[in-house]
Write an enzyme that holds these catalytic residues in place. Sequence first.
Site, mmCIF file in Angstrom:
data_model
loop_
_atom_site.group_PDB
_atom_site.id
_atom_site.type_symbol
_atom_site.label_atom_id
_atom_site.label_comp_id
_atom_site.label_asym_id
_atom_site.label_seq_id
_atom_site.Cartn_x
_atom_site.Cartn_y
_atom_site.Cartn_z
ATOM 1 N N GLU A 90 15.739 -28.576 -66.301
ATOM 2 C CA GLU A 90 15.727 -27.896 -67.961
ATOM 3 C C GLU A 90 16.892 -27.211 -67.891
ATOM 4 O O GLU A 90 17.437 -26.371 -67.211
ATOM 5 C CB GLU A 90 14.355 -27.209 -68.020
ATOM 6 C CG GLU A 90 13.051 -28.076 -68.015
ATOM 7 C CD GLU A 90 11.993 -27.024 -67.840
ATOM 8 O OE1 GLU A 90 11.861 -26.270 -68.536
ATOM 9 O OE2 GLU A 90 10.907 -27.446 -67.133
ATOM 10 N N CYS A 103 20.687 -21.075 -70.715
ATOM 11 C CA CYS A 103 20.110 -20.967 -69.701
ATOM 12 C C CYS A 103 19.943 -22.141 -68.665
ATOM 13 O O CYS A 103 19.288 -23.252 -69.072
ATOM 14 C CB CYS A 103 18.596 -20.376 -69.906
ATOM 15 S SG CYS A 103 17.466 -19.861 -68.671
ATOM 16 N N CYS A 110 11.698 -24.535 -56.916
ATOM 17 C CA CYS A 110 12.035 -23.354 -56.241
ATOM 18 C C CYS A 110 10.950 -22.896 -55.028
ATOM 19 O O CYS A 110 9.847 -23.376 -55.176
ATOM 20 C CB CYS A 110 11.795 -22.222 -57.244
ATOM 21 S SG CYS A 110 12.242 -20.651 -56.841
ATOM 22 N N CYS A 114 6.591 -17.239 -56.747
ATOM 23 C CA CYS A 114 6.354 -16.058 -57.625
ATOM 24 C C CYS A 114 5.060 -16.545 -58.295
ATOM 25 O O CYS A 114 4.923 -17.795 -58.887
ATOM 26 C CB CYS A 114 7.289 -15.699 -58.613
ATOM 27 S SG CYS A 114 8.865 -15.148 -57.683
ATOM 28 N N CYS A 117 5.040 -17.878 -62.085
ATOM 29 C CA CYS A 117 6.382 -18.822 -62.409
ATOM 30 C C CYS A 117 5.983 -20.335 -62.378
ATOM 31 O O CYS A 117 5.480 -20.639 -61.103
ATOM 32 C CB CYS A 117 7.527 -18.532 -61.728
ATOM 33 S SG CYS A 117 9.025 -19.407 -62.155
ATOM 34 N N CYS A 331 10.845 -21.027 -68.224
ATOM 35 C CA CYS A 331 10.981 -21.615 -66.786
ATOM 36 C C CYS A 331 10.183 -22.535 -66.280
ATOM 37 O O CYS A 331 8.984 -22.177 -66.152
ATOM 38 C CB CYS A 331 11.069 -20.418 -65.789
ATOM 39 S SG CYS A 331 12.510 -19.947 -65.233
HETATM 40 N N1 SAH Z 1 14.902 -17.292 -59.389
HETATM 41 C C1 SAH Z 1 15.619 -16.293 -60.247
HETATM 42 C C2 SAH Z 1 15.950 -16.779 -61.746
HETATM 43 C C3 SAH Z 1 14.995 -17.927 -62.329
HETATM 44 S S1 SAH Z 1 13.587 -17.033 -63.172
HETATM 45 C C4 SAH Z 1 14.867 -15.007 -60.473
HETATM 46 O O1 SAH Z 1 13.670 -15.077 -59.940
HETATM 47 O O2 SAH Z 1 15.485 -14.192 -61.182
HETATM 48 C C5 SAH Z 1 14.031 -16.388 -64.746
HETATM 49 C C6 SAH Z 1 13.317 -15.383 -65.178
HETATM 50 O O3 SAH Z 1 12.153 -15.715 -65.698
HETATM 51 C C7 SAH Z 1 12.967 -14.336 -63.891
HETATM 52 O O4 SAH Z 1 12.880 -13.087 -64.287
HETATM 53 C C8 SAH Z 1 11.389 -14.823 -63.761
HETATM 54 O O5 SAH Z 1 10.920 -13.701 -63.107
HETATM 55 C C9 SAH Z 1 11.055 -15.034 -65.137
HETATM 56 N N2 SAH Z 1 9.765 -15.637 -65.360
HETATM 57 C C10 SAH Z 1 9.370 -16.732 -64.524
HETATM 58 N N3 SAH Z 1 8.034 -17.015 -65.009
HETATM 59 C C11 SAH Z 1 7.959 -16.006 -66.297
HETATM 60 C C12 SAH Z 1 6.638 -16.142 -67.093
HETATM 61 N N4 SAH Z 1 5.868 -17.130 -67.174
HETATM 62 N N5 SAH Z 1 6.754 -15.231 -68.015
HETATM 63 C C13 SAH Z 1 7.983 -14.604 -68.221
HETATM 64 N N6 SAH Z 1 8.990 -14.498 -67.296
HETATM 65 C C14 SAH Z 1 8.838 -15.515 -66.172
#
Ligand code: SAH
Length: 351
Positions: A90, A103, A110, A114, A117, A331
């Site tokens: 995406e 973005c 990944c 987390c 995510c 994301c």
């Molecule tokens: N792996 C990297 C970049 C990708 S995620 C990182 O962890 O920073 C981009 C951002 O979106 C990160 O800050 C991530 O924690 C956040 N993110 C992921 N899922 C999310 C969600 N459901 N709500 C809000 N932010 C989210």
Amino acid sequence: MKHLQSMTIPEIGEVLKEMNQPAFRAKQVYAWLHKGVQSYEEMTNLPKALRDTLAERFPLHIPEVVRKQVSKADGTIKYLWKLSDGNCVETVLMRYHYGNSVCISTEVGCRMGCAFCASTLGGLVRKLEPFEMLNQVLFTQLDSGLPISHIVLMGIGEPLDNMENVLRFLELVNSPEGMNISMRHISLSTCGLVPKIDELGDKKLQISLAISLHGSNNAIRNRIMPVNKAYPIEELLPACRRYYEKTSRRIHFEYAMIDGVNDSVQNAKELLQLLKGLPAHVNLIPLNHVEESPLKPSSKAAVAAFQSILEDGGVTATVRRTLGSDIDASCGQLRRKYTRQQVGTDEEQRK
Ligand code: SAH
């Protein structure tokens, strides 16, 4: 296999030298690739024989739009691209007063795990090649007709888990003969891979570093971000300071606000203590709810209270505007939906 589309001008020069081509052709080929041509046939200033040889030896990989969603609310555009091997990633285009920002994804899936995510749900499929990151910027610009001035590496994937390819991508997208996007307009977000933050700092690039913090202590971070067990807060924050010392770039901290998990007054005070003395900016992001997850966004009141505690303590904090929430713009959500639909279709067919 080496991809011509990921090569620098001198590297293309080496390839062409073996084909007994003059040196100036390297710049021509590079310029065409960075204009987003769909085939070698479009490289009209190259001899036909050379175009044919290149097409045979270095097939061009062009991403295909499989879904395009435009937000009615704010013009945000989300693309789901199909790569040559059938995998999807995406890209989101966001329109700000200072320009258009994309973005981009850095990996297919990944492996950071987390809890909140969508990108990590199916694990890591593979890392993206440098040109596959470049093409997201290039083809988003071409398809939308909107000139892109800013890039954030905050899509699917962990950029520092694909360091080598990300560094090459930055070199390509920044090159004057290519898209010429300033390093100062590029921001890289990481969940906190400490040794890689140091490695990146040593390159002394002028990109901004964003850290996905999402917790004010190790207990919270351990619960929602497995990476914290390897690199806890007491290692992560000194790495941020070292990055700042090497680059003089203020560090951005992302903090997704999750109801009852990390959004109390106590958490805000803890965060303030953590960031004291560090040139930092905090982005508070109301959690985007992911279907598969029990985690919920914080209330508006909790976000506002959290923000004022930080601001009163001298740490600048903004609440991120949620763009494109009507189009699953956070994301990994679109890819996940699409992949599930495909699986669903396959299962239907098997029945
Ligand atoms: N792996 C990297 C970049 C990708 S995620 C990182 O962890 O920073 C981009 C951002 O979106 C990160 O800050 C991530 O924690 C956040 N993110 C992921 N899922 C999310 C969600 N459901 N709500 C809000 N932010 C989210």
